[in-house]
Design a protein around this motif. Sequence first.
Motif, short mmCIF file in Angstrom:
data_model
loop_
_atom_site.label_atom_id
_atom_site.label_comp_id
_atom_site.label_asym_id
_atom_site.label_seq_id
_atom_site.Cartn_x
_atom_site.Cartn_y
_atom_site.Cartn_z
N HIS A 1 -17.29 15.75 -12.99
CA HIS A 1 -17.01 14.55 -14.14
C HIS A 1 -15.32 14.52 -14.15
O HIS A 1 -14.95 13.32 -14.05
CB HIS A 1 -17.64 14.82 -15.40
N HIS B 1 -7.67 14.39 -20.42
CA HIS B 1 -8.97 14.30 -20.37
C HIS B 1 -9.73 15.55 -19.60
O HIS B 1 -10.43 16.30 -20.02
CB HIS B 1 -9.49 13.12 -19.45
N ASN C 1 -10.09 15.32 -33.30
CA ASN C 1 -11.43 15.81 -32.76
C ASN C 1 -12.44 15.52 -33.34
O ASN C 1 -12.27 15.26 -34.54
CB ASN C 1 -11.20 17.06 -32.14
C1 AVJ Z 1 -12.83 14.61 -28.27
C2 AVJ Z 1 -13.92 16.55 -27.41
C3 AVJ Z 1 -15.19 14.97 -28.73
O1 AVJ Z 1 -15.75 16.12 -25.19
O2 AVJ Z 1 -16.90 14.38 -26.02
C4 AVJ Z 1 -14.04 13.88 -22.83
C5 AVJ Z 1 -13.45 14.31 -25.27
N1 AVJ Z 1 -14.18 12.06 -24.05
N2 AVJ Z 1 -14.29 12.97 -22.39
C6 AVJ Z 1 -15.84 14.98 -25.84
C7 AVJ Z 1 -13.86 13.59 -24.16
C8 AVJ Z 1 -14.34 11.99 -22.89
C9 AVJ Z 1 -14.73 14.34 -26.51
N3 AVJ Z 1 -14.05 15.05 -27.81
#
Ligand code: AVJ
Length: 379
Positions: A29, A117, A360
């Motif tokens: 991914h 990312h 987050n």
């Molecule tokens: C921000 C940690 C909730 O992992 O779902 C990774 C970050 N978004 N790829 C997740 C994310 C797309 C996201 N978080």
Amino acid sequence: MQLVEPLSDRELNRVYTPILSPLVWDLGHIANFEELWLVQTVGQRQPLNGHLGRLYDAIENPRRTRGELPILRGDDLRAYLEDVRERTFEVLDEVDVEGTEDALLSDGFVYEMLIAHEHQHNETMLQLIQMLDGYEPVDVDPAPDGEPISEGPEMVWVEGGEVEIGAPQAGFAYDNERPRHTLELAPFLIDRTPVTNAAYASYVEETGADPPMYWEPDGQGWWVRTAMGRRQELDPGRPVIHVSWHEADAFARWAGKRLPSEQEWEAAARGADRERANLDQLAFGCARAGAYGDAACDSGAVQLLGDAWEWTSSDFLPYPGFRPFPYREYSQAFFGDTYKVLRGGSWATRRNVIRTSFRNWDLPERRQIFAGIRCARDG
Ligand code: AVJ
Ligand code: FE
């Protein structure tokens, strides 16, 4: 790659829990997302393998289904990671990130986004690695263990008033951190240090609440930590970690306090320095609560950045005037009352991911994330 170096293909492919992807999915991914944005979108190249995009789409493929997908594995995966990176560098040679009006390219926005990312997925991978019995890190760099400034539960006063929330217009930030706006906060108190294992153990003892994830009784009235299949005596002076939002909220109420709102958290974190914080994964655990005494932020509190993510009372909602950029599935798809906001990063967060405006979010029942507690109280 250093995180997965000790692991066999069998371990990379294995589904350990339906709430996390097998590591092999995260790796593919990461590369596929890089191919999508830096090779296809910026470089206008055709995809290396047209079918892959669907398999690595995080929204189309919930975590519990990812182990069954016909994704890349073994040498095919390693070859794909290398091919994508090679093409990324090829495209990078052609682009101009300075003389452009294109918001995606300007100041390298899309490149910053792709690094962030990849680094965010590194933390997700480390959540799974916590569940691997006998995992031996290639490199460990223990957090500095300074004399704690305070054992808690001391609180610091935050004046409130007009505070600025969110990321400034310049520089990389995610869409959900913008637009920056001003709001009025009532004065409040916030814990100077993160809630410790000792404090949480007293709460468990007194109320009969469940212990956090990775705690087991040692048979002598104390606890061992069992992450990565180890059995280490639990250090009472370190921040508690691997608690859910429900547990954090219940602890705060038991202590006669409450969780801070995310705006209060951000106001309390002003002046925090990510260069002096336990971040970047190699400590493989928290520093002692209060150990960063010479790195306090303006409010006098320490360790708002690093060690453990801090649950807030806030639902993950858009700021007034929010605009999705560059894609609506990053934030907008998650807004509402389903997710709670966490702030500040953990020992498992890569350093350049975190800043005081970073938001987050996760489900309130989640415990495998590196989340702990800091309490607040009305001023
Ligand atoms: C921000 C940690 C909730 O992992 O779902 C990774 C970050 N978004 N790829 C997740 C994310 C797309 C996201 N978080
Ligand atoms: Fe992702």
